[in-house]
Design an enzyme around this catalytic site. Structure first.
Site, PDB file in Angstrom:
ATOM      1  CG  ASP A 194      -8.361 -12.378   3.461  1.00 57.62           C
ATOM      2  OD1 ASP A 194      -8.256 -11.140   3.553  1.00 57.62           O
ATOM      3  OD2 ASP A 194      -7.791 -13.040   2.584  1.00 57.62           O
ATOM      4  CG  HIS A 249      -9.574 -10.495  -3.606  1.00 54.40           C
ATOM      5  ND1 HIS A 249      -8.398 -11.210  -3.568  1.00 54.40           N
ATOM      6  CD2 HIS A 249      -9.430  -9.496  -2.704  1.00 54.40           C
ATOM      7  CE1 HIS A 249      -7.584 -10.662  -2.690  1.00 54.40           C
ATOM      8  NE2 HIS A 249      -8.175  -9.613  -2.149  1.00 54.40           N
ATOM      9  NE  ARG A 268      -3.242  -2.937   0.530  1.00 58.15           N
ATOM     10  CZ  ARG A 268      -3.776  -3.716  -0.390  1.00 58.15           C
ATOM     11  NH1 ARG A 268      -3.665  -3.383  -1.676  1.00 58.15           N
ATOM     12  NH2 ARG A 268      -4.420  -4.813  -0.060  1.00 58.15           N
ATOM     13  NE  ARG A 288      -0.475 -11.509  -2.273  1.00 59.44           N
ATOM     14  CZ  ARG A 288      -1.668 -11.536  -1.689  1.00 59.44           C
ATOM     15  NH1 ARG A 288      -2.743 -11.875  -2.388  1.00 59.44           N
ATOM     16  NH2 ARG A 288      -1.805 -11.233  -0.411  1.00 59.44           N
ATOM     17  CE  LYS A 315      -0.949 -11.200   3.485  1.00 58.57           C
ATOM     18  NZ  LYS A 315      -1.487  -9.843   3.314  1.00 58.57           N
ATOM     19  CG  HIS A 316      -3.810 -15.644   2.691  1.00 57.73           C
ATOM     20  ND1 HIS A 316      -2.694 -15.489   1.870  1.00 57.73           N
ATOM     21  CD2 HIS A 316      -4.414 -14.421   2.733  1.00 57.73           C
ATOM     22  CE1 HIS A 316      -2.643 -14.245   1.413  1.00 57.73           C
ATOM     23  NE2 HIS A 316      -3.659 -13.572   1.917  1.00 57.73           N
TER      24      HIS A 316
END
Length: 338
Positions: free
Chosen positions: A263, A191, A88, A148, A178-179
């Site tokens: 999540d 998602h 971010r 990732r 995670k996850h």
């Protein structure tokens, strides 16, 4: 503030089980609502909340001050700062290529120490990292997590993940692995969809769960559950709602005593579940924190569900146990000098 459950209202205790997203880049009406009305125990920052280092530092400072003014415990202020695909904070913050490019101990140390320093400088105290998922070589680039993850090798992932956990936490930043129990084998994006994995527990324990067990042994602050349905383990609920996975496996078999969180409950994987059912599962499964990343009615629904749980003697004790774990973490990281 004294983190004593006996002097806090049921509303305050209920809110501690929420980490919420909000809109805006300042202490605005939405953020004040999250802190004062929903009594949130924490927030999560996204790109929409960030303009530059000074602005986000002012934002974090002002929300902590406002929480204190409202008689609320200090906030978890979290962010997804994995590097690479999910980061971010952009320039002038340090930009890393991501976990696939972290291949040595030195790489991991540089990432963790730099990230911890930059997060601490702006008032963020929790990183939703590291990713401990494994993408098998047989899946390789078709895996949704390929860009990732550290490696297809469980030992390399364990080693690099634990270095990052140790260094983040040594510098005062809570790490969230995670996850759980691992989404590296999935091809569909949770998602949007609810992925199914037909894998038995023996295979999970010998592969996907190895990095998570290593993280537990290194006292990782939190573990995030995935929105994946593991059909051979719990054919009804995804991990994020499953007592079998969150309690029986993670708590009992693996011995995790830190905070367990979902999540984002707004993700498409859960669209087939009524939000009240979702919250009921979370409470029953001894999951400590519900993560809701967007401004929508789910934030209020979750707050009310947690508050209602205090009216039932059995569920009240479950809630108090969850809050006890949350407060232990806050004492360790947010009230160090008090």
């Amino acid at each position: 503030m004294n983190l004593d459950t006996s002097i806090l209202s049921d509303e305050q205790l209920a809110g501690q089980r929420l980490i919420l997203g909000f809109d805006g880049t300042t202490l605005n009406d939405d953020l004040m609502f999250v802190i004062d009305e929903l009594k949130a125990g924490g927030v999560i920052l996204f790109s929409r909340n960030i303009k530059n280092p000074q602005q986000v530092k002012d934002l974090c400072f002002s929300m902590q001050e406002f929480a204190k003014k409202c008689g609320q415990p200090a906030l978890f202020i979290s962010i997804d700062q994995e590097g690479g695909q999910v980061a971010r904070l952009k320039k002038p913050f340090t930009e890393f290529q991501g976990n696939p490019y972290i291949t040595t101990t030195d790489d991991a140390l540089v990432f963790a120490e730099t990230t911890a320093s930059e997060l601490k400088s702006i008032g963020v105290n929790m990183d939703m990292a590291p990713v401990l998922d494994i993408v098998p070589e047989s899946i390789n680039t078709s895996g949704i997590m390929f860009k990732r993850t550290f490696s297809h090798d469980i030992n390399i992932t364990s080693q690099l993940g634990c270095i990052i956990i140790d260094k983040l936490q040594e510098h005062g930043i809570m790490a969230v692995g995670k996850h759980f129990p691992g989404i590296g084998r999935t091809i569909l994006d949770s998602h949007v969809y609810l992925p199914y994995l037909d894998i038995d527990s023996e295979t999970l324990f010998s592969s996907d769960l190895v990095p998570f067990q290593a993280s537990i042994n290194h006292n990782v602050a939190g573990i995030m559950l995935s929105h994946i349905l593991y059909t051979q383990i719990d054919d009804k609920f995804p991990a994020s709602l499953s007592k079998i996975i969150a309690y029986n496996i993670l708590r009992e078999k693996m011995g995790f005593k830190g905070i367990v969180m979902t999540d984002d409950l707004d993700m498409g994987a859960l669209k087939g579940f009524d939000i009240k059912t979702v919250l009921g599962c979370i409470i029953e499964a001894d999951i400590d924190i519900a993560l809701i990343c967007h401004k929508n009615p789910n934030r209020e629904i979750a707050f009310k569900a947690f508050k209602e749980s205090f009216k039932n003697e059995k569920l009240r004790q479950k809630s108090l146990d969850a809050i006890s774990r949350i407060f232990e973490l806050k004492k360790a990281y947010l009230y160090i000098n008090t």
